[in-house]
Each structure stands twice: as C-alpha cells, then as structure tokens.
Design a protein around this motif. Structure first.
Motif, mmCIF file in Angstrom:
data_model
loop_
_atom_site.group_PDB
_atom_site.id
_atom_site.type_symbol
_atom_site.label_atom_id
_atom_site.label_comp_id
_atom_site.label_asym_id
_atom_site.label_seq_id
_atom_site.Cartn_x
_atom_site.Cartn_y
_atom_site.Cartn_z
ATOM 1 N N TRP A 49 0.767 -1.252 0.159
ATOM 2 C CA TRP A 49 -0.107 -0.056 0.046
ATOM 3 C C TRP A 49 0.873 1.235 0.049
ATOM 4 N N GLY A 50 2.111 0.854 0.207
ATOM 5 C CA GLY A 50 3.165 2.214 -0.004
ATOM 6 C C GLY A 50 3.701 2.804 1.221
ATOM 7 N N TRP A 51 3.024 2.699 2.161
ATOM 8 C CA TRP A 51 3.693 3.128 3.503
ATOM 9 C C TRP A 51 4.873 2.182 3.789
ATOM 10 N N TYR A 52 5.773 2.846 4.841
ATOM 11 C CA TYR A 52 6.940 2.120 5.193
ATOM 12 C C TYR A 52 6.475 1.737 6.857
ATOM 13 N N ALA A 53 7.219 0.552 7.026
ATOM 14 C CA ALA A 53 7.172 0.006 8.280
ATOM 15 C C ALA A 53 8.554 -0.701 8.792
ATOM 16 N N ALA A 54 8.665 -0.467 10.125
ATOM 17 C CA ALA A 54 10.084 -0.897 10.701
ATOM 18 C C ALA A 54 9.923 -2.578 10.871
ATOM 19 N N LEU A 55 10.868 -3.409 10.465
ATOM 20 C CA LEU A 55 10.954 -4.705 10.860
ATOM 21 C C LEU A 55 11.751 -5.125 12.082
ATOM 22 N N PRO A 56 11.163 -6.075 12.752
ATOM 23 C CA PRO A 56 11.760 -6.359 14.168
ATOM 24 C C PRO A 56 13.477 -6.661 13.858
ATOM 25 N N ASP A 57 13.976 -5.945 14.758
ATOM 26 C CA ASP A 57 15.400 -5.994 14.464
ATOM 27 C C ASP A 57 16.051 -7.487 14.412
ATOM 28 N N ASN A 58 15.659 -8.405 15.295
ATOM 29 C CA ASN A 58 16.041 -9.716 15.221
ATOM 30 C C ASN A 58 15.838 -10.380 13.720
ATOM 31 N N LEU A 59 14.633 -10.138 13.350
ATOM 32 C CA LEU A 59 14.078 -10.777 11.977
ATOM 33 C C LEU A 59 14.935 -10.025 11.042
ATOM 34 N N ALA A 60 15.051 -8.635 11.088
ATOM 35 C CA ALA A 60 15.886 -7.937 9.996
ATOM 36 C C ALA A 60 17.142 -8.479 9.617
ATOM 37 N N ARG A 61 17.983 -8.481 10.891
ATOM 38 C CA ARG A 61 19.248 -8.724 10.944
ATOM 39 C C ARG A 61 19.276 -10.249 10.402
ATOM 40 N N GLY A 62 18.584 -11.240 10.882
ATOM 41 C CA GLY A 62 18.561 -12.667 10.593
ATOM 42 C C GLY A 62 18.248 -12.815 8.982
ATOM 43 N N LEU A 63 17.303 -12.130 8.386
ATOM 44 C CA LEU A 63 17.154 -12.392 7.100
ATOM 45 C C LEU A 63 18.197 -11.736 6.360
ATOM 46 N N LEU A 64 19.015 -10.518 6.730
ATOM 47 C CA LEU A 64 19.884 -9.911 5.951
ATOM 48 C C LEU A 64 21.209 -10.848 5.899
ATOM 49 N N GLN A 65 21.455 -11.600 7.011
ATOM 50 C CA GLN A 65 22.393 -12.648 6.983
ATOM 51 C C GLN A 65 22.196 -13.590 6.081
ATOM 52 N N GLU A 66 20.929 -14.163 6.157
ATOM 53 C CA GLU A 66 20.532 -15.374 5.228
ATOM 54 C C GLU A 66 20.514 -14.718 3.708
ATOM 55 N N ALA A 67 20.258 -13.503 3.504
ATOM 56 C CA ALA A 67 20.485 -12.865 2.090
ATOM 57 C C ALA A 67 21.892 -12.955 1.514
#
Length: 419
Positions: A49-67
């Motif tokens: 829908w366009g708006w931005y949202a914060a990702l939970p920090d642990n999830l964000a860091r985990g998925l970036l490591q996986e990426a």
C-alpha cells in the motif's frame, strides 16, 4: 544518529534471485549498518500500500544474514529459507505493527536519517513525506541520471519515473549522495535547466565485491578471450563488439580471440539479441548469461581484457572490478570511466570500430607494447573501497543531522565544500 534504511529491494530478491549492481549497494549498506546497535538503526520495508514499516530488529538482521549467504554471491537455488523470512517480514507490514513502531522510533529522535540507496521508491512522495513529517531527514543515494541525460537508452516509463524521482529529491531531500563527480555534474545540469533547487551532495564512490571472492588460479586459456560484463542493454554497446567478432569470425575463425558475454538480457535490444541467436560467429562468441560471483571473478581474472564500450555510465563497476583483479581494460572515453579507471585503461570513442578492432587484436598479443604498458599502469591504481564509501557517508550524514537545513552548496569529491 538514527539511521532508517529501506531494504525493500533486498526483500524482493527472495523471489527475483540474483542481485544486480544496485542490489549489491543495498547489500553493502545492510552489512554496514547492522554493525551498529539496534537503538541507532531501524530496517524498514515498504508495504504493497506504499507506507513504510519497521521490521523487528532480530528478524531483519537474520534475514539480511541469510540473504548474504544465499543471494549476495550471485547464487541461485538457495532461496527457500530467505524467502520464508522475507514473507514473515512482509506479513508484519500488512498488519501495521511495524508502521506504528517506525513512527514511534522516528518521532522519539531528532537525529533520524531515512536512507534509500536504490532508486526503487524515490518518487513515492506520500510514503517518504510521512517520515519527513515525523522529523526524519531524507537522504537518497543516486547512482545516475541516465534516463534523463540519455532517454534513448531507457524505456519511456522509466524516464517518466526518473523525472518524478529527481523532482522529489530536489524538493524534499536534506542531502543526496551520488556515486561519481560525472553523475553529480549531469544532475546539476539537469536541475539548472529546470530551475530546481540543488540539494547538498557528497560524492561517495562505491566499493567492490568481486575482488573479495576467492579465485583459484586456473591453467591459461588455450585461446585468448575477452569479457563483456553487465546487462545486455542498448547503452552497453554490445553491438560494437558483436560486429567486430562477426568480422573476425569471417576472416580468421581459427586464430581470432573469443568473446564471453556475461549478464542477463535486458530490454529494447532486439537487434543484438538476434545477432546472438542467429549470428555466424563460428564458436568465437559465447553468451554466458548470469553467473555466480566466483565464476565471474575467475573468468575476468583469466581474460585477456575486459571490454567496456558503453555510451554512458553512472559509475562503471565492471571496469573497476576488472582492474582490481589485475585484468586490462579497453573502455569508452566517457567521464565516468575516466573518473573510475584513471590512467589505466585504453580509452576509445564508443563508435570507433577500427580503433576497437585494432586494440583488441593488439591486446591479444601478450608481448605487445600496448598490453605491457597497461599492465605496468595497473600497479599504480587505487581501488574503490567500501571503507572509503562509508567514511564519506557517515561524515556527510553526521553533518546533516548536526545542523538545520542549509542552502545548496557546490560539490567536491567526497565532501561538501563551504562557499
């Protein structure tokens, strides 16, 4: 300083697969900023829908490591876990939890900086404007203005969107980072013609990824080969190389060097695609498609030279990566190539067919003075680095958050110059 980093483009790689050059910049920023404590970094993504949202920090860091594990090295087929984590992150966006958290975090600080380091959503003013209204300073990284300076090489819709993106940057950005002086000059000319304000700018350069990949030395190729690296699109000028190799195939199919074309097929380049599909090259031309970074690095390091005959560039990563791997380069004589390559490459006009043909044949001779001279120049070249990039970025952002908005200032490499 509180950095709000948009990683929407990286989340999209869970379904898109291999990263582009711009994706790699977002990867580099995600690695850098996740080295900071959670109180000073918020990773965000854009909802449908366009708006931005914060990702939970642990999830964000985990998925970036996986990426980093599954996507960043140019791999494919390892996306299952990353895809599941990306889907979880997006589902939180849908429910609005992250939207409220982001508003709380930005409103609670007076030093928030909203970074978009791809061109992905620069024209989404409503979404970015909401963060600006909460007090965040909007700072994009601009890679080029090619859709505006050379619209003949982009699709009409892309040009239209880029106009909106640069308009948004001119009106709402607290500052802008840009990859080269050449791109900054092009942007400044465009804004001046349209009588639009010029934001504070810093020339950041980029870093290199291929040179960090372990490369095993292989046996020398039985026949010299050249490499073209990048998406097969009109501005990259693959047509010049294919015309040269068609002539070489007719005149000396047994003794001529080979050409390897690495990269996916792009858009509005049907003549080049037809040549690749139907051309009579007698096995001298190989379209390799997209390859993992380790294989790209191996092929580039073993190449006689890398060819960069582009009509225009914002930075020119293949040129820099080739020199960093110790491989000679023949490049178009354009400002961005000169800025990145310095005195190392052989520079030729992108339409100089005979000059490129002669340079290719002479560079194929391992003892030719032209080749030996460039190999000698390689030793004095200073490679772009992510360390330098982030040193400039951090200093620039710190300057922005320390003071109120300032009038437009002239640009110098790596810093903003006081009038």
């Amino acid at each position: 300083m509180h950095v709000v980093l948009d990683i929407s483009r990286l989340l999209g790689l869970a379904w898109a697969g291999q990263p582009t050059g711009i994706d790699r910049v977002e990867f580099a920023h995600s690695r850098h900023w996740r080295g900071f404590p959670a109180r000073d970094v918020t990773f965000v993504a854009q909802s449908p829908w366009g708006w931005y949202a914060a990702l939970p920090d642990n999830l964000a860091r985990g998925l970036l490591q996986e990426a980093d594990r599954a996507v960043a090295p140019g791999k494919e087929g390892l996306l299952t876990r990353f895809r599941a984590m990306a889907a979880a992150a997006l589902s939180l966006n849908f429910y609005g939890v992250g939207r409220r958290d982001l508003a709380r975090r930005v409103a609670g600080r007076n030093d928030s900086v909203f970074l978009i380091v791809s061109h992905r959503a620069l024209h989404h003013e409503r979404a970015t404007g909401a963060l600006i209204a909460l007090g965040a300073r909007f700072v994009p990284l601009l890679h080029d203005v090619i859709p505006l300076s050379h619209p003949e090489y982009t699709r009409p819709q892309a040009t239209k969107q880029h106009v909106a993106k640069i308009d948004m940057v001119a009106r709402r950005a607290a500052g802008a980072m840009i990859t080269t002086q050449a791109a900054a000059d092009s942007l400044a000319r465009y804004l001046e013609r349209r009588q639009q304000p010029r934001p504070r700018m810093a020339i950041t350069g980029l870093g290199l990824d291929l040179r960090s990949v372990p490369v095993r030395r292989s046996a020398p190729a039985t026949r010299p080969y050249f490499v073209m690296l990048g998406t097969i699109e009109p501005r990259k000028n693959h047509l010049l190389a294919l015309q040269i190799w068609r002539e070489l195939a007719q005149q000396d199919p047994e003794g001529a060097p080979r050409l390897l074309i690495i990269g996916r097929r792009g858009w509005e380049n049907e003549h080049v695609f037809r040549m690749l599909d139907r051309g009579q090259f007698h096995g001298l031309v190989e379209e390799c498609g997209r390859l993992p970074d380790s294989e790209v690095a191996r092929l580039v390091r073993g190449a006689t030279a890398v060819l960069c005959p582009s009509f225009t560039e914002g930075f020119g990563l293949p040129l820099a990566e080739a020199i960093a791997l110790g491989t000679p380069v023949i490049a178009s004589d354009i400002p961005a190539a000169r800025e990145v390559g310095g005195e190392v490459p052989e520079y030729l006009h992108p339409l100089d067919f005979l000059g490129w043909r002669r340079a290719i044949l002479e560079m194929s001779d391992p003892r030719h003075p032209r080749r030996e001279a460039q190999l000698a120049r390689l030793a004095g070249w200073s490679a772009p680095s992510w360390n330098r990039h982030f040193s400039i970025v951090e200093n620039f952002l710190s300057d922005l958050v320390r003071g109120p908005s300032m009038p437009s200032l002239p640009v110098e490499s790596g810093r903003v110059v006081a009038i």
